[in-house]
Design an enzyme around this catalytic site. Structure first.
Site, PDB file in Angstrom:
ATOM      1  N   ASP A   9       0.811  -1.422   0.087  1.00 20.92           N
ATOM      2  CA  ASP A   9      -0.121  -0.085   0.162  1.00 20.92           C
ATOM      3  C   ASP A   9       0.830   1.279   0.049  1.00 20.92           C
ATOM      4  O   ASP A   9       0.266   2.396  -0.215  1.00 20.92           O
ATOM      5  CB  ASP A   9      -0.946  -0.032   1.128  1.00 20.92           C
ATOM      6  CG  ASP A   9      -0.199  -0.348   2.620  1.00 20.92           C
ATOM      7  OD1 ASP A   9       0.446  -1.232   2.597  1.00 20.92           O
ATOM      8  OD2 ASP A   9      -0.422   0.556   3.471  1.00 20.92           O
TER       9      ASP A   9
ATOM     10  N   ASP B 200       4.913   7.549   0.633  1.00 17.53           N
ATOM     11  CA  ASP B 200       4.462   7.211   1.927  1.00 17.53           C
ATOM     12  C   ASP B 200       5.478   6.976   2.802  1.00 17.53           C
ATOM     13  O   ASP B 200       5.760   5.810   3.216  1.00 17.53           O
ATOM     14  CB  ASP B 200       3.508   5.882   1.967  1.00 17.53           C
ATOM     15  CG  ASP B 200       2.153   6.454   2.479  1.00 17.53           C
ATOM     16  OD1 ASP B 200       1.945   7.464   2.723  1.00 17.53           O
ATOM     17  OD2 ASP B 200       0.999   5.706   2.555  1.00 17.53           O
TER      18      ASP B 200
HETATM   19  P1  AMP Z   1       0.890   4.269   6.887  1.00 16.38           P
HETATM   20  O1  AMP Z   1       1.573   3.397   7.989  1.00 16.38           O
HETATM   21  O2  AMP Z   1       0.655   5.582   7.372  1.00 16.38           O
HETATM   22  O3  AMP Z   1       1.112   3.639   5.622  1.00 16.38           O
HETATM   23  O4  AMP Z   1      -0.712   3.810   7.493  1.00 16.38           O
HETATM   24  C1  AMP Z   1      -1.312   2.272   7.225  1.00 16.38           C
HETATM   25  C2  AMP Z   1      -2.588   2.451   6.962  1.00 16.38           C
HETATM   26  O5  AMP Z   1      -3.109   2.912   8.364  1.00 16.38           O
HETATM   27  C3  AMP Z   1      -3.379   3.268   5.992  1.00 16.38           C
HETATM   28  O6  AMP Z   1      -4.360   2.851   5.807  1.00 16.38           O
HETATM   29  C4  AMP Z   1      -3.548   4.582   6.922  1.00 16.38           C
HETATM   30  O7  AMP Z   1      -4.530   5.509   6.212  1.00 16.38           O
HETATM   31  C5  AMP Z   1      -3.914   4.008   8.195  1.00 16.38           C
HETATM   32  N1  AMP Z   1      -3.441   5.203   9.316  1.00 16.38           N
HETATM   33  C6  AMP Z   1      -2.352   5.395   9.695  1.00 16.38           C
HETATM   34  N2  AMP Z   1      -2.225   6.128  10.640  1.00 16.38           N
HETATM   35  C7  AMP Z   1      -3.522   6.644  11.065  1.00 16.38           C
HETATM   36  C8  AMP Z   1      -4.117   7.311  11.973  1.00 16.38           C
HETATM   37  N3  AMP Z   1      -3.486   8.143  12.770  1.00 16.38           N
HETATM   38  N4  AMP Z   1      -5.440   7.379  11.814  1.00 16.38           N
HETATM   39  C9  AMP Z   1      -6.362   6.823  10.983  1.00 16.38           C
HETATM   40  N5  AMP Z   1      -5.567   5.932   9.934  1.00 16.38           N
HETATM   41  C10 AMP Z   1      -4.368   5.902  10.260  1.00 16.38           C
HETATM   42 MG    MG Z   2       0.785   4.006   3.962  1.00 14.15          MG
END
Ligand code: AMP
Ligand code: MG
Length: 480
Positions: A246, A256
């Site tokens: 993702d 990301d």
């Molecule tokens: P990431 O680690 O930022 O790539 O996020 C992985 C997944 O978790 C994605 O679907 C993000 O949208 C979700 N996510 C990460 N941090 C948050 C947060 N603080 N609130 C809501 N969703 C989150």
């Molecule tokens: Mg992500």
């Protein structure tokens, strides 16, 4: 004429949720990327905090049609269908004067239907890190999403400790991830998957519209752009940290970033993400993991291509990454032409760096100073086993004597391949600490230095220095 569009929201409305941005308490526009805004023909009014925030209001051009995208992804090798924009919103696409389209994505914009247990927020620390890294990577010539601006606030956000919320507007050709395709494939929503394919061809790979095998063309393009990207990460010593599918862009851009790092010492199995206990995303695993991710992505093409054809295209990854990596390393060593034993000279130097745990960036920059007519003591003094390095140096000098370029030409070309300045974590940490106290001048200094990473910048030498021992090889958490 430049304008805002909402093609994704309109064409793929069945795959998104409409969500208005929820702004933060006492939000301030702390950094604005004038160069990028200028490149994209973004109006000057956007530099004014009030104007920009008002545009993001629920009835205005950047807030009205904001959406959260649905996707899935393989996280640390495990399929997770429950992902999506949990804290970021696509505000719309910006069409620049040349007709190119750029997603404007607001990160940290509040909860969405995909937030699961999350608060929908991003903290200042991680937002500054992403901002700095995108601009640093871009200046090194590594494809990446970009950062248009950063908002800070007093809004309390709880992570391992209490921090403050921030937002940034991220710019990228699109936010289509491997995980978009994987999600609609694994949930057997064939019609929607096809809609996404068609959208991708039309808006992002128009050269594939109307060709005989557009799916094969798309897979090939993603395999090659990913190979080129990862080769660049390896050559510049960049570790992404969370190469889940993702977080992989179909445009072959760095995307990301969380707990990323540029190598300080050359430690091939260096793990920058302290949640990555197995070292799945260690520096030297990145080329293999990207191929694993491409395999996961390629499954989504099974309805359109036979397996042999998919395999054949995936088979192009390894030669492609090797070609690009070899080209970049030739450049770093100052070899304009390729000669039979070059790889031995390259590998032996890398072995010395590993054995002596030398700083990756500084060692290559020192190599730019090696001269065929000098004693090169400044270079050998950089190492512990000087006898070994002197022997290597003799072979290296014999090799560069076979170059047809003048020494000055070679040195100057090498300086354009070996940066003096990279975004070391200890530098980012210092900028973050000051920004958390309300002072963004160190962040601005870093941005300025990292904009010209290959040029010596008098007065800024300290930004090229190794970290103090206490701050070397910091591993960062995913919490952001
Ligand atoms: P990431 O680690 O930022 O790539 O996020 C992985 C997944 O978790 C994605 O679907 C993000 O949208 C979700 N996510 C990460 N941090 C948050 C947060 N603080 N609130 C809501 N969703 C989150
Ligand atoms: Mg992500």
């Amino acid at each position: 004429m430049s304008q805002i569009t909402h093609h994704y929201a309109q064409s793929l409305s069945n795959t998104v949720s409409q969500v208005s941005p929820s702004l933060l308490h006492s939000m301030q526009l702390s950094i604005y990327n004038r160069d990028l805004a200028h490149e994209l023909n973004i109006p000057n009014q956007w530099q004014k905090a009030d104007e920009l925030m008002s545009l993001m209001g629920r009835n205005n051009a950047l807030g009205r049609d904001a959406i959260a995208q649905k996707y899935g992804g393989h996280q640390f090798g495990v399929w997770n269908p429950d992902l999506g924009d949990g804290r970021g919103l696509l505000l719309g696409e910006w069409q620049d004067n040349s007709g190119k389209s750029w997603d404007l994505h607001l990160k940290g914009a509040g909860q969405t239907p995909y937030s699961r247990m999350g608060d929908g927020r991003a903290v200042l620390r991680s937002t500054i890190r992403e901002y700095l890294a995108s601009e640093a990577l871009h200046a090194l010539g590594i494809p990446t999403s970009r950062a248009l601006c950063l908002f800070s606030s007093d809004h309390p956000v709880l992570r391992e400790q209490l921090e403050t919320g921030a937002m940034m507007i991220r710019v990228a050709p699109s936010h289509l991830r491997f995980g978009h395709f994987e999600y609609y494939y694994h949930t057997k929503q064939e019609a929607t998957l096809n809609q996404i394919f068609e959208y991708t061809f039309k808006h992002h790979f128009p050269e594939l519209v109307g060709v005989d095998k557009p799916h094969a063309g798309l897979l090939r393009a993603v395999v090659h752009s990913t190979a080129t990207l990862i080769a660049k990460w390896q050559a510049f010593g960049f570790c992404h940290g969370v190469m889940n599918t993702d977080n992989m862009s179909i445009h072959g851009i760095t995307f990301d970033f969380g707990p990323y790092a540029f190598l300080d010492q050359f430690i091939p199995d260096y793990i920058c993400n302290h949640s990555d206990h197995q070292g799945r995303y260690a520096y030297d695993q990145q080329p293999g993991v990207a191929l694993w991710n491409l395999n996961a992505f390629a499954q989504a093409f099974m309805g359109h291509m036979d397996i042999e054809e998919i395999r054949e295209i995936l088979g192009e990854y390894e030669p492609a990454i090797l070609d690009e990596y070899t080209r970049l390393m030739q450049g770093k060593f100052g070899f304009a032409v390729s000669l039979p034993n070059d790889n031995l000279i390259v590998n032996d130097f890398m072995d010395i760096l590993v054995n002596e745990r030398r700083d990756y960036t500084i060692s290559f920059r020192a190599l730019c100073e090696v001269s065929t007519s000098a004693d090169n003591q400044a270079f050998t003094r950089h190492f512990i086993d000087q006898a070994r390095v002197s022997k290597w140096l003799q072979r290296y000098i014999e090799r560069i004597n076979q170059e047809t370029r003048t020494e000055a030409e070679r040195m100057s070309a090498m300086q354009q391949a070996n940066p003096s300045y990279v975004l070391r974590n200890y530098l980012a940490q210092k900028a973050i600490k000051e920004a958390q106290e309300g002072d963004f001048s160190e962040t601005e200094n870093l941005l300025k230095v990292l904009k010209s990473p290959f040029n010596e910048q008098p007065g800024f030498e300290r930004y090229a220095a190794e970290p103090p021992a206490s701050e070397s090889g910091i591993a960062l958490s995913c919490s952001s």
